[in-house]
Design a protein around this motif. Structure first.
Motif, PDB file in Angstrom:
ATOM      1  N   ALA A  64       0.798  -1.223   0.000  1.00  0.00           N
ATOM      2  CA  ALA A  64       0.000   0.000   0.000  1.00  0.00           C
ATOM      3  C   ALA A  64       0.835   1.279   0.000  1.00  0.00           C
ATOM      4  O   ALA A  64       0.401   2.305  -0.526  1.00  0.00           O
ATOM      5  CB  ALA A  64      -0.945   0.006   1.207  1.00  0.00           C
ATOM      6  N   TYR A  65       2.039   1.241   0.574  1.00  0.00           N
ATOM      7  CA  TYR A  65       2.865   2.454   0.648  1.00  0.00           C
ATOM      8  C   TYR A  65       3.752   2.658  -0.583  1.00  0.00           C
ATOM      9  O   TYR A  65       4.343   3.730  -0.736  1.00  0.00           O
ATOM     10  CB  TYR A  65       3.748   2.416   1.896  1.00  0.00           C
ATOM     11  N   ASP A  66       3.838   1.678  -1.453  1.00  0.00           N
ATOM     12  CA  ASP A  66       4.669   1.823  -2.651  1.00  0.00           C
ATOM     13  C   ASP A  66       4.110   2.944  -3.531  1.00  0.00           C
ATOM     14  O   ASP A  66       2.899   3.006  -3.783  1.00  0.00           O
ATOM     15  CB  ASP A  66       4.723   0.520  -3.444  1.00  0.00           C
ATOM     16  N   ASN A  67       4.984   3.843  -3.965  1.00  0.00           N
ATOM     17  CA  ASN A  67       4.654   4.979  -4.841  1.00  0.00           C
ATOM     18  C   ASN A  67       3.828   6.073  -4.173  1.00  0.00           C
ATOM     19  O   ASN A  67       3.253   6.912  -4.852  1.00  0.00           O
ATOM     20  CB  ASN A  67       3.944   4.502  -6.118  1.00  0.00           C
ATOM     21  N   GLY A  82       2.106   8.586   3.433  1.00  0.00           N
ATOM     22  CA  GLY A  82       1.268   7.489   3.879  1.00  0.00           C
ATOM     23  C   GLY A  82      -0.200   7.576   3.544  1.00  0.00           C
ATOM     24  O   GLY A  82      -0.979   6.722   3.972  1.00  0.00           O
ATOM     25  N   ASP A  83      -0.621   8.577   2.760  1.00  0.00           N
ATOM     26  CA  ASP A  83      -2.016   8.636   2.340  1.00  0.00           C
ATOM     27  C   ASP A  83      -2.192   7.636   1.198  1.00  0.00           C
ATOM     28  O   ASP A  83      -2.020   7.961   0.030  1.00  0.00           O
ATOM     29  CB  ASP A  83      -2.400  10.046   1.899  1.00  0.00           C
ATOM     30  N   VAL A  84      -2.546   6.412   1.556  1.00  0.00           N
ATOM     31  CA  VAL A  84      -2.623   5.345   0.557  1.00  0.00           C
ATOM     32  C   VAL A  84      -3.862   5.471  -0.327  1.00  0.00           C
ATOM     33  O   VAL A  84      -3.919   4.859  -1.392  1.00  0.00           O
ATOM     34  CB  VAL A  84      -2.527   3.944   1.204  1.00  0.00           C
ATOM     35  N   ARG A  85      -4.841   6.260   0.069  1.00  0.00           N
ATOM     36  CA  ARG A  85      -6.039   6.458  -0.744  1.00  0.00           C
ATOM     37  C   ARG A  85      -5.803   7.492  -1.848  1.00  0.00           C
ATOM     38  O   ARG A  85      -6.162   7.261  -2.997  1.00  0.00           O
ATOM     39  CB  ARG A  85      -7.212   6.889   0.131  1.00  0.00           C
ATOM     40  N   ASP A  91      -0.843   5.342  -9.361  1.00  0.00           N
ATOM     41  CA  ASP A  91      -2.200   4.905  -9.641  1.00  0.00           C
ATOM     42  C   ASP A  91      -3.201   5.677  -8.784  1.00  0.00           C
ATOM     43  O   ASP A  91      -3.588   5.227  -7.709  1.00  0.00           O
ATOM     44  CB  ASP A  91      -2.325   3.400  -9.376  1.00  0.00           C
ATOM     45  N   GLY A  92      -3.589   6.866  -9.227  1.00  0.00           N
ATOM     46  CA  GLY A  92      -4.656   7.579  -8.547  1.00  0.00           C
ATOM     47  C   GLY A  92      -4.251   8.740  -7.673  1.00  0.00           C
ATOM     48  O   GLY A  92      -4.987   9.086  -6.747  1.00  0.00           O
TER      49      GLY A  92
END
Length: 194
Positions: A64-67, A82-85, A91-92
């Motif tokens: 989840a933390y990649d990129n 760390g904002d994975v959303r 991607d996004g």
């Protein structure tokens, strides 16, 4: 997640680093962040924040933390990621909302300590005004910040690579540290996972 304003600066949940105790993490409790200038090795502190550390490790192992961007970086204070959303630059990435998201996992209870202090290299959890709202975002301190002591959850301390952290692109002072074209975590892994 919105961050608490204190004395004109946004605060984020943060870990406190020990100044008098050296902590050697096992490979299972070592987080390695690969950034553009090298690796940052973080000793996670499950002894201080077991639930928060467990969630970070779960997210790392999901990739989840990649990129994910360092979306808020304030010179002399900290670098937040760390904002994975909304922070995934591959991607996004959502520049308008980055810093307000978390993961699909539940928010975490505060795990504050009186035995550690926010100093250079401390890693902690970002949160909204509710102390029990940390989720996936975390930050690394550039400098000591005593006002954060006992207010945010400590999750680790940088063991190696603060020179790499120091090279993270800074944000705009006029925009409370928001970074345009930010640096990112290229890859996050737990030391035990080769």
């Amino acid at each position: 997640m919105p961050l608490k304003k204190v004395a004109g600066a946004m605060l984020l949940g943060a870990g406190l680093m020990f100044s008098s105790v050296s902590f050697a993490a096992s490979p299972e409790d070592t987080l390695v962040l690969t950034l553009k200038d090298g690796d940052v090795v973080i000793a996670l502190r499950p002894d201080l924040a077991p639930k928060n550390v467990a969630q970070i490790k779960e997210l790392v192992r999901e990739g989840a933390y990649d990129n994910v961007a360092f979306h808020r970086v304030i010179d002399g204070f900290m670098a937040q990621t760390g904002d994975v959303r909304y922070g995934d630059m591959k991607d996004g990435y959502d520049a308008a909302n980055v810093g307000t998201g978390g993961s699909d996992l539940a928010d975490l209870p505060a795990e504050f300590t009186n035995t550690a202090h926010f100093v250079r290299g401390t890693v902690g959890m970002a949160r909204a005004q509710n102390p029990n709202s940390a989720n996936s975002q975390f930050f690394i301190m550039f400098s000591p910040a005593p006002p954060l002591d006992g207010q945010y959850t400590i999750v680790g301390e940088v063991e190696k690579g603060m020179d790499v952290v120091d090279k993270i692109k800074r944000g705009s002072e006029a925009d409370n540290g928001s970074v345009s074209d930010p640096d990112k975590i290229i890859k996050a892994r737990i030391g035990a996972d080769k």
